[in-house]
Design a protein around this motif. Structure first.
Motif, mmCIF file in Angstrom:
data_model
loop_
_atom_site.group_PDB
_atom_site.id
_atom_site.type_symbol
_atom_site.label_atom_id
_atom_site.label_comp_id
_atom_site.label_asym_id
_atom_site.label_seq_id
_atom_site.Cartn_x
_atom_site.Cartn_y
_atom_site.Cartn_z
ATOM 1 N N LEU A 122 0.764 -1.197 -0.006
ATOM 2 C CA LEU A 122 0.130 0.069 0.162
ATOM 3 C C LEU A 122 0.929 1.310 -0.001
ATOM 4 C CD1 LEU A 122 -2.978 -0.801 2.653
ATOM 5 C CD2 LEU A 122 -3.204 -0.147 -0.019
ATOM 6 N N GLN A 127 -10.942 1.741 1.757
ATOM 7 C CA GLN A 127 -10.052 1.103 0.839
ATOM 8 C C GLN A 127 -8.954 2.159 0.319
ATOM 9 O OE1 GLN A 127 -11.508 -0.597 -3.025
ATOM 10 N NE2 GLN A 127 -13.460 -0.067 -2.066
ATOM 11 N N ARG A 128 -7.714 1.585 -0.114
ATOM 12 C CA ARG A 128 -6.696 2.707 -0.396
ATOM 13 C C ARG A 128 -6.267 2.163 -1.749
ATOM 14 N NH1 ARG A 128 -4.484 6.240 -2.409
ATOM 15 N NH2 ARG A 128 -3.247 7.863 -1.188
#
Length: 153
Positions: A100, A139-140
């Protein structure tokens, strides 16, 4: 005594665009700031745009989890302004969090991203938001955060 039920109503999906800036390692942890550049939201409760100018002050601690502290301004389709304040946590396995952080697309089922929200608005059709607590599942993806926002009844 039995626990009281927790019910929620889906309000909207909020998609934001952000620009990152890193302050770096501080006594409290690794501090990054996501400057909100825009976005939109849409759902059964209302729809509109996320105005530029908000920010997410993120702090990653020694446990690897990132604490979110966000203030943004929304403008509903009818022009009503809504202040939105939320705090939350993004956590997961170290390898997933590293992906991420590197800007990769990661399956949101592999990490935890939840927030608690408060709304502030003036008189108008959305005034009822002042009297609810919201929660969001986030969410990313690489383009910016996405939140599915719910009102707790």
């Amino acid at each position: 005594m039995d626990p009281l039920p927790l019910d929620a109503d889906f309000l909207f999906r909020m998609v934001m665009t952000v620009e990152g800036a890193a302050i770096g390692q501080t006594p409290a942890g690794d501090r990054r700031v996501g400057l909100v550049t825009g976005g939109h939201f849409s759902g059964p409760a209302t729809k509109g745009v996320v105005l530029p100018g908000g920010a997410d002050w993120m702090l990653t601690g020694p446990d690897g989890a990132t604490r979110l502290d966000v203030r943004v301004m929304l403008r509903a389709e009818d022009g009503q302004l809504i202040g939105l304040t939320y705090t939350g946590i993004r956590a997961g396995p170290p390898d997933v969090l590293a992906r991420l952080a590197a800007g990769e697309a990661v399956d949101p089922a592999t990490y935890y991203m939840r927030t608690a929200l408060r709304f502030e608005t003036g008189p108008g059709p959305l005034e009822w938001l002042n009297r609810v607590i919201g929660v969001a599942v986030g969410q990313r993806p690489p383009q910016g955060p996405i939140y599915d926002v719910y009102a707790i009844r």
